[in-house]
Scaffold this motif. Structure first.
Motif, PDB file in Angstrom:
ATOM      1  N   VAL A 197       0.818  -1.206   0.000  1.00  0.00           N
ATOM      2  CA  VAL A 197       0.000   0.000   0.000  1.00  0.00           C
ATOM      3  C   VAL A 197       0.856   1.263   0.000  1.00  0.00           C
ATOM      4  CG1 VAL A 197      -1.901  -1.151   1.152  1.00  0.00           C
ATOM      5  CG2 VAL A 197      -0.211   0.053   2.522  1.00  0.00           C
ATOM      6  N   ALA A 198       2.170   1.065  -0.179  1.00  0.00           N
ATOM      7  CA  ALA A 198       3.074   2.208  -0.067  1.00  0.00           C
ATOM      8  C   ALA A 198       2.795   3.275  -1.129  1.00  0.00           C
ATOM      9  CB  ALA A 198       4.507   1.735  -0.174  1.00  0.00           C
ATOM     10  N   TRP A 199       2.135   2.888  -2.179  1.00  0.00           N
ATOM     11  CA  TRP A 199       1.889   3.833  -3.260  1.00  0.00           C
ATOM     12  C   TRP A 199       0.649   4.684  -3.016  1.00  0.00           C
ATOM     13  CZ3 TRP A 199      -2.862   2.285  -4.856  1.00  0.00           C
ATOM     14  CH2 TRP A 199      -3.192   0.961  -4.592  1.00  0.00           C
ATOM     15  N   ALA A 200      -0.075   4.433  -1.925  1.00  0.00           N
ATOM     16  CA  ALA A 200      -1.313   5.167  -1.668  1.00  0.00           C
ATOM     17  C   ALA A 200      -1.031   6.597  -1.236  1.00  0.00           C
ATOM     18  CB  ALA A 200      -2.105   4.452  -0.593  1.00  0.00           C
ATOM     19  N   ASP A 201      -1.996   7.506  -1.499  1.00  0.00           N
ATOM     20  CA  ASP A 201      -1.855   8.897  -1.055  1.00  0.00           C
ATOM     21  C   ASP A 201      -2.079   9.005   0.449  1.00  0.00           C
ATOM     22  OD1 ASP A 201      -1.404   9.839  -3.659  1.00  0.00           O
ATOM     23  OD2 ASP A 201      -3.546   9.769  -4.079  1.00  0.00           O
ATOM     24  N   ILE A 202      -3.071   8.237   0.941  1.00  0.00           N
ATOM     25  CA  ILE A 202      -3.350   8.204   2.388  1.00  0.00           C
ATOM     26  C   ILE A 202      -3.516   6.742   2.798  1.00  0.00           C
ATOM     27  CG2 ILE A 202      -4.816   9.072   4.258  1.00  0.00           C
ATOM     28  CD1 ILE A 202      -6.209  10.840   2.234  1.00  0.00           C
ATOM     29  N   THR A 203      -2.969   6.403   3.951  1.00  0.00           N
ATOM     30  CA  THR A 203      -3.143   5.041   4.473  1.00  0.00           C
ATOM     31  C   THR A 203      -3.899   5.120   5.793  1.00  0.00           C
ATOM     32  OG1 THR A 203      -1.087   4.402   3.431  1.00  0.00           O
ATOM     33  CG2 THR A 203      -1.936   2.919   5.100  1.00  0.00           C
ATOM     34  N   VAL A 204      -4.939   4.310   5.919  1.00  0.00           N
ATOM     35  CA  VAL A 204      -5.788   4.355   7.112  1.00  0.00           C
ATOM     36  C   VAL A 204      -5.771   2.990   7.799  1.00  0.00           C
ATOM     37  CG1 VAL A 204      -8.072   4.979   7.994  1.00  0.00           C
ATOM     38  CG2 VAL A 204      -7.306   5.902   5.820  1.00  0.00           C
ATOM     39  N   LEU A 205      -5.500   2.993   9.105  1.00  0.00           N
ATOM     40  CA  LEU A 205      -5.531   1.749   9.887  1.00  0.00           C
ATOM     41  C   LEU A 205      -6.938   1.581  10.458  1.00  0.00           C
ATOM     42  CD1 LEU A 205      -4.025  -0.652  11.266  1.00  0.00           C
ATOM     43  CD2 LEU A 205      -3.459   0.914  13.120  1.00  0.00           C
ATOM     44  N   VAL A 206      -7.579   0.459  10.136  1.00  0.00           N
ATOM     45  CA  VAL A 206      -8.976   0.259  10.562  1.00  0.00           C
ATOM     46  C   VAL A 206      -9.130  -1.128  11.191  1.00  0.00           C
ATOM     47  CG1 VAL A 206      -9.901   1.750   8.743  1.00  0.00           C
ATOM     48  CG2 VAL A 206      -9.713  -0.689   8.328  1.00  0.00           C
ATOM     49  N   PRO A 207     -10.157  -1.309  12.044  1.00  0.00           N
ATOM     50  CA  PRO A 207     -10.387  -2.639  12.614  1.00  0.00           C
ATOM     51  C   PRO A 207     -11.116  -3.545  11.618  1.00  0.00           C
ATOM     52  CG  PRO A 207     -12.015  -1.099  13.432  1.00  0.00           C
ATOM     53  CD  PRO A 207     -11.087  -0.306  12.568  1.00  0.00           C
ATOM     54  N   SER A 208     -10.991  -4.850  11.854  1.00  0.00           N
ATOM     55  CA  SER A 208     -11.783  -5.800  11.075  1.00  0.00           C
ATOM     56  C   SER A 208     -13.248  -5.623  11.485  1.00  0.00           C
ATOM     57  CB  SER A 208     -11.342  -7.225  11.381  1.00  0.00           C
ATOM     58  OG  SER A 208      -9.965  -7.337  11.250  1.00  0.00           O
ATOM     59  N   GLY A 209     -14.146  -6.092  10.657  1.00  0.00           N
ATOM     60  CA  GLY A 209     -15.565  -5.989  10.989  1.00  0.00           C
ATOM     61  C   GLY A 209     -16.233  -4.860  10.261  1.00  0.00           C
ATOM     62  N   SER A 210     -17.482  -4.578  10.642  1.00  0.00           N
ATOM     63  CA  SER A 210     -18.297  -3.643   9.868  1.00  0.00           C
ATOM     64  C   SER A 210     -17.701  -2.223   9.840  1.00  0.00           C
ATOM     65  CB  SER A 210     -19.723  -3.591  10.422  1.00  0.00           C
ATOM     66  OG  SER A 210     -19.719  -3.111  11.736  1.00  0.00           O
ATOM     67  N   GLU A 211     -17.041  -1.815  10.938  1.00  0.00           N
ATOM     68  CA  GLU A 211     -16.483  -0.454  10.990  1.00  0.00           C
ATOM     69  C   GLU A 211     -15.401  -0.280   9.925  1.00  0.00           C
ATOM     70  OE1 GLU A 211     -16.280  -2.544  13.607  1.00  0.00           O
ATOM     71  OE2 GLU A 211     -17.733  -1.808  15.083  1.00  0.00           O
ATOM     72  N   GLY A 212     -14.486  -1.242   9.895  1.00  0.00           N
ATOM     73  CA  GLY A 212     -13.403  -1.188   8.914  1.00  0.00           C
ATOM     74  C   GLY A 212     -13.920  -1.377   7.500  1.00  0.00           C
ATOM     75  N   ASP A 213     -14.888  -2.297   7.343  1.00  0.00           N
ATOM     76  CA  ASP A 213     -15.453  -2.549   6.011  1.00  0.00           C
ATOM     77  C   ASP A 213     -16.128  -1.289   5.470  1.00  0.00           C
ATOM     78  OD1 ASP A 213     -14.584  -5.115   6.209  1.00  0.00           O
ATOM     79  OD2 ASP A 213     -16.534  -5.960   6.777  1.00  0.00           O
ATOM     80  N   GLY A 214     -16.849  -0.593   6.360  1.00  0.00           N
ATOM     81  CA  GLY A 214     -17.559   0.624   5.961  1.00  0.00           C
ATOM     82  C   GLY A 214     -16.596   1.693   5.480  1.00  0.00           C
ATOM     83  N   LEU A 215     -15.504   1.866   6.225  1.00  0.00           N
ATOM     84  CA  LEU A 215     -14.539   2.908   5.851  1.00  0.00           C
ATOM     85  C   LEU A 215     -13.771   2.514   4.588  1.00  0.00           C
ATOM     86  CD1 LEU A 215     -13.749   5.677   6.835  1.00  0.00           C
ATOM     87  CD2 LEU A 215     -11.841   4.684   8.031  1.00  0.00           C
ATOM     88  N   ARG A 216     -13.557   1.222   4.424  1.00  0.00           N
ATOM     89  CA  ARG A 216     -12.866   0.761   3.215  1.00  0.00           C
ATOM     90  C   ARG A 216     -13.717   1.057   1.973  1.00  0.00           C
ATOM     91  NH1 ARG A 216     -11.008  -5.391   2.877  1.00  0.00           N
ATOM     92  NH2 ARG A 216     -13.261  -5.617   2.744  1.00  0.00           N
ATOM     93  N   ALA A 217     -15.030   0.820   2.124  1.00  0.00           N
ATOM     94  CA  ALA A 217     -15.940   1.111   1.001  1.00  0.00           C
ATOM     95  C   ALA A 217     -15.967   2.610   0.725  1.00  0.00           C
ATOM     96  CB  ALA A 217     -17.343   0.604   1.328  1.00  0.00           C
ATOM     97  N   ALA A 218     -15.977   3.408   1.801  1.00  0.00           N
ATOM     98  CA  ALA A 218     -15.968   4.871   1.630  1.00  0.00           C
ATOM     99  C   ALA A 218     -14.682   5.313   0.939  1.00  0.00           C
ATOM    100  CB  ALA A 218     -16.099   5.551   2.996  1.00  0.00           C
ATOM    101  N   ALA A 219     -13.562   4.677   1.324  1.00  0.00           N
ATOM    102  CA  ALA A 219     -12.265   5.038   0.729  1.00  0.00           C
ATOM    103  C   ALA A 219     -12.275   4.791  -0.779  1.00  0.00           C
ATOM    104  CB  ALA A 219     -11.154   4.232   1.394  1.00  0.00           C
ATOM    105  N   ALA A 220     -12.911   3.696  -1.179  1.00  0.00           N
ATOM    106  CA  ALA A 220     -12.987   3.382  -2.617  1.00  0.00           C
ATOM    107  C   ALA A 220     -13.807   4.445  -3.345  1.00  0.00           C
ATOM    108  CB  ALA A 220     -13.599   2.000  -2.801  1.00  0.00           C
ATOM    109  N   ASP A 221     -14.911   4.868  -2.712  1.00  0.00           N
ATOM    110  CA  ASP A 221     -15.744   5.926  -3.306  1.00  0.00           C
ATOM    111  C   ASP A 221     -14.951   7.227  -3.440  1.00  0.00           C
ATOM    112  OD1 ASP A 221     -17.790   4.117  -3.247  1.00  0.00           O
ATOM    113  OD2 ASP A 221     -18.792   4.968  -1.478  1.00  0.00           O
TER     114      ASP A 221
END
Lengths: 419, 308
Positions: free
Chosen positions: A21-45
């Motif tokens: 992920v070193a090529w990313a503009d921003i890297t976010v550390l998130v927990p497993s589960g719905s909280e992390g999944d939600g933010l991952r989906a938002a990040a893609a958007d």
């Protein structure tokens, strides 16, 4: 010299660990589960809309704290944003791992977060609590609720539990009639975080707390604490054998399988209870505020919050993403993805509230507004561990409840250096 | 003279441009060894030395605060740390009981299969499976087995009319439950070593003993055990060293509870280092465990005369 060498190696190791992920503009550390999944989906958007590449690194609950703390201690800068459970905020903030958001708000022409956020959700993001500068923004609006099987409670002579005495009355009857296969109550008795999380709302509902108002004195071993402990032990006696090792999963499963009638739990379990593929209790579990003891009941708040790491090299980009992800539109999308909101406008949005799966929103919003944060102390993980050991001993019956309070008082005094 | 002529050095000297080849021949071994040495330095030597360095400091989680030299302070804390004492006691209980049970069962199974059902290679393979599974998978499987309300073990107890148990949640059963899971996973390791040992036993002493009328029991005590001694020593040594590092089962099954009954040293080191953000003290505890392991291993090897 040795230290510098180690820090360099640690930073290199961390960079290697997230090499992909070193090529990313921003890297976010998130927990497993719905909280992390939600933010991952938002990040893609966000990447699609704004062209900023946001990469999420997911880790189990406890590892999020460890990886965030390690990144902070080594100033590695591998994470730009960390999604934090709110009791971790004093640790991260007071050890210099988090960025003060004030200048970023100013640069954006804002005084701070807007008033649509619930006040309790905003209070936890300031350090010191509710008075210091903002060091994070709220993202997932967790606060405990009281879950119960209304039909079973009615059978036991309690319509809607308002007090812990109501809960005990119904639970005793249901456990007695259950013949060892059905129980009136169930709780997280696992040593450490689980048992503390389920004891705190009872503790508060009897007017007790771990510290006095200005955090200058430990106040566990008090008459209020003893009253709370008495209720907790009575609840243990109507719970299944083995709650000493229960965590949220075991409690949630017991409620979904219909083998226990009531419990305190987090709102993200609502989706499971209402899912026919996972629950025998679809439409049968009711939600209410934490019952009262001698004082009004109060939920433990457990928000997921986003903070910028001090060592981040992309702080402005990180702030822009956080501001976007916590906007009313995005919080609503996040709610639809299964994460409880932190904004009043989303809690009361008719598009959501008319749906069956969001029927707990009025209760949850009330619970957040009446919630209490876990004691705000940078040594909270250590305090929680010590308190959790003594509570676990009391639940297991190896020491008396009085001894548990006395030992906890001494242990927390030693950890904090307070008398 | 002839030997010298066939010597590589002489050949190199006799050829033009031999200087480079000579250099390569002299230094090639070092070049070949270099990657291993570098990896060893980076992954073993440096972290070990760094652990010593960390153990004599108080390290703040705040990177802007300097490390405070405390000398033997972190080691002195061990004397008055009640949680460390609990973890040490639990680790000793676990190691002694689990390794003894694994040894007796592993040896018994090996003797049984070697003597009576030698041809059942399929059974031998099946017995190996637990050892090959990842520890985390084993821990999660046993968590499901022990689950008080829905677990298979209590379902069997219920159908047999026996009282249901909390297993991993009961203060009196939690350590026992962890030991059972560990014995299930690691008995095959002892079994495998013992089986290999039994396969290498010489036949003649047994034939002589049989001619002298020695019973099977006498043959076992006077021949099998002494012949197997080096294998037994290695097996016990490896298992004891591994048992002292127990982590996965405890972390998943009990988290150290209930009532601290299953808190072991590895779990405590993890908590101190990562949950309480006190790596200096965690390094001191780790060094203590390392010291105990080295002392125990050395004593054991001397006792079993393996050091020779």
């Amino acid at each position: 010299m040795v230290r510098k060498l180690f820090l360099t190696l640690a930073a290199a190791a961390s960079a290697l660990a997230i090499g992909g992920v070193a090529w990313a503009d921003i890297t976010v550390l998130v927990p497993s589960g719905s909280e992390g999944d939600g933010l991952r989906a938002a990040a893609a958007d966000y990447a699609k809309m704004k062209g900023t590449k946001v990469e999420t690194v997911q880790a189990p609950y406890a590892n999020v704290f460890e990886q965030g703390a390690n990144a902070g201690a080594t100033k590695s800068g591998v994470f730009d944003i960390v999604l934090m459970d709110d009791p971790w905020i004093p640790f991260f903030a007071e050890n210099g791992h988090l960025e003060d958001l004030t200048p970023y708000f100013k640069k954006a022409g804002l005084e701070g977060p807007d008033n649509d956020f619930l006040s309790k959700s905003l209070a936890i993001c300031r350090n010191p609590y509710n008075s210091g500068p903002y060091v994070c923004l709220p993202y997932v609006g967790n606060a405990q609720m009281f879950f119960y099987d209304a039909a079973k409670y009615k059978e036991a002579g309690v319509d809607a539990p308002k007090t812990w005495d109501d809960v005990l009355k119904a639970s005793k009857k249901l456990t007695e009639d259950g013949g060892g296969r059905y129980f009136g109550y169930v709780f997280r008795g696992g040593q450490g975080n689980p048992v503390v999380a389920d004891f705190m709302p009872i503790f508060w509902s009897y007017g007790a707390d771990l510290f006095n108002a200005d955090r200058s004195k430990v106040t566990i071993d008090t008459p209020e604490g003893a009253a709370a402990m008495k209720t907790f032990m009575a609840l243990r006696d109507v719970s299944p054998k083995g709650v000493e090792s229960y965590n949220a999963n075991e409690v949630g499963t017991a409620l979904a399988a219909g083998t226990s009638a009531s419990s305190i739990n987090w709102p993200n379990w609502v989706a499971t209870f209402e899912d026919p593929s996972q629950s025998k209790m679809v439409g049968k579990i009711s939600y209410t505020a934490i019952p009262a003891g001698t004082k009004p009941g109060s939920s433990e708040i457990g928000h997921w919050t986003m903070g910028i790491m001090s060592a981040s090299k992309n702080k402005q980009e990180a702030f822009d993403f956080m501001l976007w992800a916590t906007s009313p539109e995005q919080i609503k999308i996040s709610a639809e993805r299964g994460n409880p909101p932190v904004r009043a406008s989303v809690f009361t949005d008719p598009e959501l509230t008319k749906q069956e799966k969001f029927r707990h929103y009025p209760v949850l919003m009330e619970a957040i507004q009446a919630s209490t944060p876990r004691p705000r102390h940078p040594k909270w993980p250590e305090i929680e561990n010590a308190f959790g050991i003594e509570l676990s001993k009391a639940v297991a019956g190896t020491i008396t409840p009085e001894e548990a309070l006395k030992n906890s008082q001494a242990a927390v005094e030693q950890i904090t250096g307070l008398k | 003279m002839l030997k010298s002529a066939s010597d590589g050095t002489s050949t190199a000297q006799s050829q033009p441009g031999g200087g480079l080849e000579r250099w390569a021949e002299r230094h090639l071994r070092y070049l070949m060894l270099a990657p291993t040495v570098l990896i060893l330095l980076a992954l073993t030597i440096f972290p070990s030395l760094y652990m010593f360095y960390a153990a004599v400091h108080r390290i703040s989680p705040n990177p802007d605060l300097p490390w405070e030299f405390v000398g033997a302070g972190n080691f002195a804390r061990l004397l008055s740390d009640a949680q460390f004492h609990v973890a040490l006691r639990n680790t000793i209980v676990f190691t002694v009981v689990a390794v003894t049970a694994e040894f007796l069962l592993g040896l018994g199974l090996a003797l049984l299969l070697d003597k009576f059902i030698r041809r059942l290679t399929f059974l031998k393979t099946v017995l190996m499976i637990p050892m090959m599974l990842p520890p985390i998978a084993v821990a999660i499987t046993w968590k499901l087995i022990y689950e008080p309300q829905f677990g298979v073990l209590n379902e069997i107890m219920y159908r047999l009319g026996l009282p249901l148990q909390a297993w991993a949640g009961d203060v009196n059963l939690a350590m026992f439950s962890i030991i059972v899971a560990d014995v299930w996973q690691w008995t095959p390791f002892i079994f495998l070593l013992m089986l290999a040992g039994l396969a290498s036993l010489p036949v003649e002493p047994y034939e002589a003993a049989a001619l002298d009328g020695a019973s099977s029991w006498r043959q076992f005590w006077d021949l099998t055990i002494p012949f197997l001694k080096p294998v037994i020593a290695i097996a016990l040594l490896l298992r004891v060293m591994d048992a002292l590092r127990l982590f996965d089962l405890v972390f998943i099954l009990t988290g150290g509870g209930p009532a601290d009954r299953t808190k072991v040293l590895s779990l405590y080191i993890y908590q101190v280092a990562y949950r309480f953000a006190d790596p200096g003290y965690a390094a001191a505890i780790s060094l203590f465990v390392l010291f105990v392991t080295i002392v125990l291993s050395t004593w054991f090897m001397k006792r079993m005369r393996l050091a020779d």
